[in-house]
Design a protein around this motif. Sequence first.
Motif, short mmCIF file in Angstrom:
data_model
loop_
_atom_site.label_atom_id
_atom_site.label_comp_id
_atom_site.label_asym_id
_atom_site.label_seq_id
_atom_site.Cartn_x
_atom_site.Cartn_y
_atom_site.Cartn_z
N ASP A 154 0.83 -1.21 0.00
CA ASP A 154 0.00 0.00 0.00
C ASP A 154 0.86 1.26 0.00
N LEU A 155 1.97 1.23 0.71
CA LEU A 155 2.89 2.38 0.70
C LEU A 155 3.46 2.60 -0.69
N LEU A 156 3.85 1.52 -1.35
CA LEU A 156 4.39 1.64 -2.70
C LEU A 156 3.31 2.10 -3.68
N SER A 157 2.10 1.62 -3.51
CA SER A 157 1.01 2.05 -4.38
C SER A 157 0.76 3.54 -4.23
N ASN A 158 0.83 4.04 -3.00
CA ASN A 158 0.63 5.48 -2.79
C ASN A 158 1.77 6.28 -3.40
N ALA A 159 2.99 5.72 -3.37
CA ALA A 159 4.12 6.40 -4.00
C ALA A 159 3.90 6.50 -5.51
N VAL A 160 3.34 5.46 -6.12
CA VAL A 160 3.02 5.50 -7.54
C VAL A 160 1.97 6.57 -7.81
N GLU A 161 0.99 6.68 -6.94
CA GLU A 161 -0.03 7.71 -7.10
C GLU A 161 0.57 9.10 -7.04
N ILE A 162 1.60 9.28 -6.23
CA ILE A 162 2.26 10.59 -6.13
C ILE A 162 2.91 10.95 -7.46
N VAL A 163 3.55 9.96 -8.10
CA VAL A 163 4.17 10.23 -9.41
C VAL A 163 3.10 10.71 -10.40
N LYS A 164 1.96 10.06 -10.40
CA LYS A 164 0.87 10.48 -11.30
C LYS A 164 0.29 11.82 -10.87
N LEU A 165 0.29 12.06 -9.56
CA LEU A 165 -0.26 13.32 -9.04
C LEU A 165 0.54 14.53 -9.50
N THR A 166 1.83 14.33 -9.79
CA THR A 166 2.67 15.46 -10.19
C THR A 166 2.17 16.15 -11.45
N SER A 167 1.36 15.44 -12.25
CA SER A 167 0.84 16.06 -13.46
C SER A 167 -0.05 17.26 -13.14
N LEU A 168 -0.60 17.32 -11.92
CA LEU A 168 -1.43 18.46 -11.53
C LEU A 168 -0.61 19.74 -11.40
N ALA A 169 0.71 19.59 -11.25
CA ALA A 169 1.56 20.77 -11.10
C ALA A 169 1.53 21.66 -12.34
N SER A 170 1.07 21.12 -13.46
CA SER A 170 1.02 21.91 -14.69
C SER A 170 0.05 23.08 -14.57
N VAL A 171 -0.95 22.98 -13.67
CA VAL A 171 -1.94 24.05 -13.56
C VAL A 171 -1.35 25.32 -12.93
N ILE A 212 5.29 -3.92 -6.86
CA ILE A 212 4.17 -3.95 -5.91
C ILE A 212 3.46 -5.29 -5.98
N GLY A 213 3.19 -5.77 -7.18
CA GLY A 213 2.53 -7.06 -7.35
C GLY A 213 3.34 -8.20 -6.73
N ARG A 214 4.66 -8.14 -6.87
CA ARG A 214 5.51 -9.19 -6.30
C ARG A 214 5.45 -9.16 -4.77
N PHE A 215 5.49 -7.95 -4.19
CA PHE A 215 5.37 -7.84 -2.74
C PHE A 215 4.04 -8.37 -2.25
N GLU A 216 2.96 -8.04 -2.97
CA GLU A 216 1.64 -8.50 -2.57
C GLU A 216 1.56 -10.03 -2.57
N ARG A 217 2.13 -10.65 -3.60
CA ARG A 217 2.11 -12.13 -3.65
C ARG A 217 2.97 -12.72 -2.55
N ARG A 218 4.11 -12.08 -2.24
CA ARG A 218 5.00 -12.61 -1.20
C ARG A 218 4.35 -12.52 0.16
N ILE A 219 3.67 -11.40 0.44
CA ILE A 219 3.02 -11.25 1.74
C ILE A 219 1.83 -12.18 1.87
N ALA A 220 1.12 -12.40 0.75
CA ALA A 220 -0.05 -13.27 0.79
C ALA A 220 0.31 -14.74 0.97
N SER A 221 1.53 -15.11 0.54
CA SER A 221 1.93 -16.53 0.61
C SER A 221 2.38 -16.93 2.00
#
Length: 221
Positions: A154-171, A212-221
């Motif tokens: 979840d932390l890594l997923s939020n970090a990915v969202e931050i990268v996408k969020l930077t596009s708002l800086a164009s405004v 992120i997907g690899r971490f999710e599978r590792r934690i789930a196993s």
Amino acid sequence: MDAILAQFFNLEIMAKALPLVLKGLGVTLLICAVVIPLGLAGGLLAALGSVSRNRALRWASIGFVDFFRALPPLVLLIFIYAGLPFAGLRLSPFAAVTIAFFLNNSAYFAEILRAGLLSVPRGQGEAARSTGMSATQTLAWVTLPQAVRNVLPDLLSNAVEIVKLTSLASVVSLGEMLHAAGLVRSITYNASPLMLAAGLYLVLLWPLIRVIGRFERRIAS
């Protein structure tokens, strides 16, 4: 088909746009390098406050998290950049983006870390305290490492969202990657620079999504 290729995948225009878009990519990465550590630090403080036994601190932390999770980041950014000058506080585009994204992402990181802290059995902390560890040592060496491991995807997923969020800086005309691509598009009247920026976002984020997907599978196993 030729018209679509010429409008969206014009290699000549992409080649001319590449230096400016790469410069924008550098700004995007700089924003992430500043916002992600600050957001993690602010989120940790808010998460600790939200599980505190001090009622005033707990409710203040919960109020902070709820408020900035509910407030759209674009509204927050425009308020900081265009609203605060009316109160005599004028910030640069980079400072406004950093503060807005810090507040927004601290709230999201706080909720993730709070869930992680609550996932650690209370008995482990009590056992650590019984060995002579202080409360700070117990948090740093016992509780927090387990909490982070439990919510790492979840932390890594939020970090990915931050990268996408930077596009708002164009405004606010901060020269990140989308803003740079938009400038070239406005000059050439061609969407190829935007497709170039989209491709760079994909190259940047796809490996992170796989991790992120690899971490999710590792934690789930």
